[in-house]
Design a protein around this motif. Structure first.
Motif, PDB file in Angstrom:
ATOM      1  N   ASP A   1     -20.566  61.971  31.959  1.00  0.00           N
ATOM      2  CA  ASP A   1     -21.595  61.659  32.948  1.00  0.00           C
ATOM      3  C   ASP A   1     -22.753  62.653  32.864  1.00  0.00           C
ATOM      4  OD1 ASP A   1     -22.267  60.185  35.660  1.00  0.00           O
ATOM      5  OD2 ASP A   1     -22.503  62.324  36.046  1.00  0.00           O
TER       6      ASP A   1
ATOM      7  N   GLY B   1     -16.466  58.282  42.029  1.00  0.00           N
ATOM      8  CA  GLY B   1     -16.602  56.848  41.801  1.00  0.00           C
ATOM      9  C   GLY B   1     -17.537  56.183  42.789  1.00  0.00           C
TER      10      GLY B   1
ATOM     11  N   GLN C   1     -21.724  62.321  43.471  1.00  0.00           N
ATOM     12  CA  GLN C   1     -21.048  62.520  42.188  1.00  0.00           C
ATOM     13  C   GLN C   1     -20.864  64.001  41.877  1.00  0.00           C
ATOM     14  OE1 GLN C   1     -23.421  59.814  39.454  1.00  0.00           O
ATOM     15  NE2 GLN C   1     -21.349  59.442  38.716  1.00  0.00           N
TER      16      GLN C   1
ATOM     17  N   TYR D   1     -23.533  53.973  34.865  1.00  0.00           N
ATOM     18  CA  TYR D   1     -22.839  54.388  36.085  1.00  0.00           C
ATOM     19  C   TYR D   1     -21.767  53.386  36.493  1.00  0.00           C
ATOM     20  CZ  TYR D   1     -26.469  57.870  36.214  1.00  0.00           C
ATOM     21  OH  TYR D   1     -27.296  58.913  35.886  1.00  0.00           O
TER      22      TYR D   1
ATOM     23  N   SER E   1     -18.904  54.659  34.590  1.00  0.00           N
ATOM     24  CA  SER E   1     -18.355  55.844  35.254  1.00  0.00           C
ATOM     25  C   SER E   1     -17.506  55.459  36.457  1.00  0.00           C
ATOM     26  CB  SER E   1     -19.486  56.772  35.694  1.00  0.00           C
ATOM     27  OG  SER E   1     -20.215  57.256  34.586  1.00  0.00           O
ATOM     28  N   ALA E   2     -17.963  54.450  37.220  1.00  0.00           N
ATOM     29  CA  ALA E   2     -17.184  53.994  38.365  1.00  0.00           C
ATOM     30  C   ALA E   2     -15.859  53.372  37.921  1.00  0.00           C
ATOM     31  CB  ALA E   2     -17.995  52.988  39.171  1.00  0.00           C
TER      32      ALA E   2
ATOM     33  N   ALA F   1     -13.499  56.176  36.892  1.00  0.00           N
ATOM     34  CA  ALA F   1     -13.014  56.889  38.075  1.00  0.00           C
ATOM     35  C   ALA F   1     -11.935  56.077  38.789  1.00  0.00           C
ATOM     36  CB  ALA F   1     -14.171  57.186  39.015  1.00  0.00           C
ATOM     37  N   THR F   2     -12.103  54.758  38.850  1.00  0.00           N
ATOM     38  CA  THR F   2     -11.083  53.915  39.487  1.00  0.00           C
ATOM     39  C   THR F   2      -9.763  53.982  38.726  1.00  0.00           C
ATOM     40  OG1 THR F   2     -12.817  52.428  40.284  1.00  0.00           O
ATOM     41  CG2 THR F   2     -10.562  51.581  40.256  1.00  0.00           C
TER      42      THR F   2
END
Length: 554
Positions: A75, A139, A161, A220, A223-224, A227-228
């Motif tokens: 990120d 996330g 973030q 992004y 990235s989400a 993260a999940t």
């Protein structure tokens, strides 16, 4: 007179029949003697299953911790591509071009400022829970950035973030080190450090193509999604059993305010003017926080972990080298060689791959030669790579080699500085130590980027590309300073070991002398007892002899 004692207990008869031995049935209900040929009873089944579960738990812990590190670094690396794309987005039509960098500054300042408080609270409340909260915030921030059409909301998402990343970095490393035996910690830390190169490599290789194909918001969304996935794995990680005292509010806010002010002053000092009220105010806040923190540490007895200040300084110098390379190399390729963003990303992949490969190898070197040898080797590699890059005038295989050597040096320095700063701490303080080392690295990175910007603008040297030449020379100077510091540390450690060995020899000689004295006293006491016994025997035998004598026959 002789007495013969005989035993009256009867001896068992030789031909007495023995009771039949009943065979115990195996788990499938068949006697073991009737088991099918080729089947052997398993030995150590529970132990093997326990060993398998331990390996599975260690593998899951290493994967999750390294994934957290890689996601955060990816990120951070891909956001440099977003700034140029935001300039063409309708959302930023009313935003001045100079303020677009706040996308990076807000995130960077939040991470640097909250690393130390997040580490301390993780050691106090539980690392797995803090890691889960950090991943969730990371996330949610990525989702906000991807879906918003408002500039303030975008900055808020980047801030969220940064808060999540500050919670993820120290807790992931602390969980990894705390869940492994001491013999495995150094190697695991090296792999964790190398995953920073993996994250940046993925960002550099795929970030440009993803932006070109689907726009900057797709970054992004990825990235989400990562993260999940990581958030689903966190509950499966082992809990940490150790806890420390909860820090006070002042212990939480003072370091955060001081580091955030330092980052802002370094980042915007040139833009605001170094004598502007904003810059002076940030410097004042930083100095006040440093004074308060110094007195707090003295009252708390901060000397219990020797070498903490040295490791923090080494981490700061390494951060200056790392972030200068990561920020200035893309600009060098774009401005000097005319490459586009995606093309420059492909040329920077050798740095990231070298980091990924060199970090575990540096862990092995550290086990054999010690941490100063790792830092020395990394610093020499960075200096050699920058020197080779100064002599390369065009895009060629020599430039690839120079970038790979620089990446190998960064990987070794990452392993060495993290090892020096974290493994010296107590296990219950791993998150605090990891946060302090990472914060020092990021503050040093802000200082390196600010200094590089000044060198690019002032034209200290003469000749073509004088600005970038001055930046590379400055990186070589900082790397040389790190190498000298590593040699000094190694010599001091060797001198200390020699002094301890000499003291050990002296104490061993003293112990031998003390043992000799005790044995001499024991011999004198035994001689005294013998003389007294001879006297008593002679006194008893000089009297009337008894009328009978007792003789024993075998």
């Amino acid at each position: 007179m002789s007495i013969e004692v005989t035993s009256s207990s009867p001896s068992p008869a030789a031909d007495e029949p023995k009771p039949p031995v009943r065979e115990r049935p195996n788990p499938i209900g068949r006697p073991l003697s009737q088991a099918r040929p080729g089947l052997r009873p398993t030995r150590g089944g529970p132990a093997r299953r326990g060993s398998h579960r331990a390996r599975h738990r260690r593998g899951l812990l290493l994967t999750a911790s390294c994934a957290a590190m890689a996601v955060v670094m990816a990120d951070a690396g891909v956001t440099t591509l977003v700034v140029s794309e935001l300039a063409a987005d309708p959302m930023t039509d009313q935003v001045p071009a100079s303020q677009l960098t706040w996308v990076n500054v807000v995130n960077f300042a939040a991470v640097a400022a909250l690393l130390v408080p997040a580490g301390r609270w993780a050691d106090a409340l539980g690392r797995r829970g803090v890691l889960a909260v950090g991943v969730a915030l990371f996330g949610l921030g990525a989702v906000a950035v991807a879906w918003t059409g408002s500039w303030p909301v975008l900055l808020g998402g980047r801030l969220l973030q940064g808060i999540g990343a500050a919670m993820m970095l120290p807790t992931s490393l602390a969980l990894l080190l705390g869940g492994l035996p001491p013999a495995r910690r150094r190697g695991a830390l090296a792999i964790w450090s190398g995953c920073s190169g993996l994250g940046i490599a993925v960002a550099q290789a795929g970030g440009g193509m993803l932006v070109a194909a689907h726009g900057w918001r797709a970054i992004y969304l990825c990235s989400a999604g990562l993260a999940t996935a990581l958030l689903l794995v966190v509950p499966l990680l082992p809990k940490d059993r150790t806890r420390t005292a909860r820090p006070g509010m002042a212990d939480t806010l003072v370091p955060a305010a001081g580091i955030a002010a330092a980052v802002l002053a370094l980042w915007f000092g040139g833009q605001w003017s170094w004598t502007s009220p904003q810059t002076v105010g940030c410097v004042a806040v930083t100095m006040a926080a440093a004074v308060k923190l110094t007195f707090s540490l003295r009252r708390a007895g901060a000397g219990r972990r020797p070498g903490a200040a040295v490791s923090a300084i080494a981490s700061g110098l390494f951060g200056a080298v790392q972030y200068t390379v990561l920020v200035m190399m893309p600009l060098y390729l774009q401005q000097i060689h005319g490459l586009r963003v995606a093309e420059a990303g492909w040329w920077l992949i050798p740095i990231s791959l070298a980091v990924l490969v060199a970090a575990p190898l540096a862990g092995r070197l550290g086990r054999r030669r010690g941490t100063p040898a790792v830092i020395y080797t990394g610093a020499i590699a960075v200096g050699a790579g920058c020197t080779l890059l100064l002599g390369v005038g065009e895009l060629s295989a020599w430039m690839v080699l120079a970038l790979a050597v620089i990446g190998a040096g960064i990987g070794a320095l990452a392993t060495g500085t993290f090892t020096a700063g974290t493994l010296a701490a107590e296990p219950q303080e791993f998150a605090t130590a990891a946060g302090a080392v990472t914060a020092a690295r990021m503050v040093g990175g802000a200082l390196g980027v600010a200094g590089s910007s000044v060198l690019l603008e002032r034209h200290v040297l003469s000749g073509p590309h004088d600005g970038f030449t001055a930046v590379l020379v400055a990186v070589i100077a900082v790397a040389s300073l790190l190498a000298v510091a590593a040699v000094f540390t190694a010599l001091r450690a060797a001198r200390g070991a020699h002094a301890r060995a000499a003291n050990g020899r002296v104490s061993a000689e003293q112990e031998v002398q003390e043992l000799h004295r005790l044995l001499a006293e024991l011999r004198a006491a035994l001689v005294q007892v013998r003389s007294e016994a001879d006297y008593e025997l002679s006194r008893l035998t000089s009297g009337v002899r008894p009328a009978y004598s007792l003789s024993l026959h075998p």
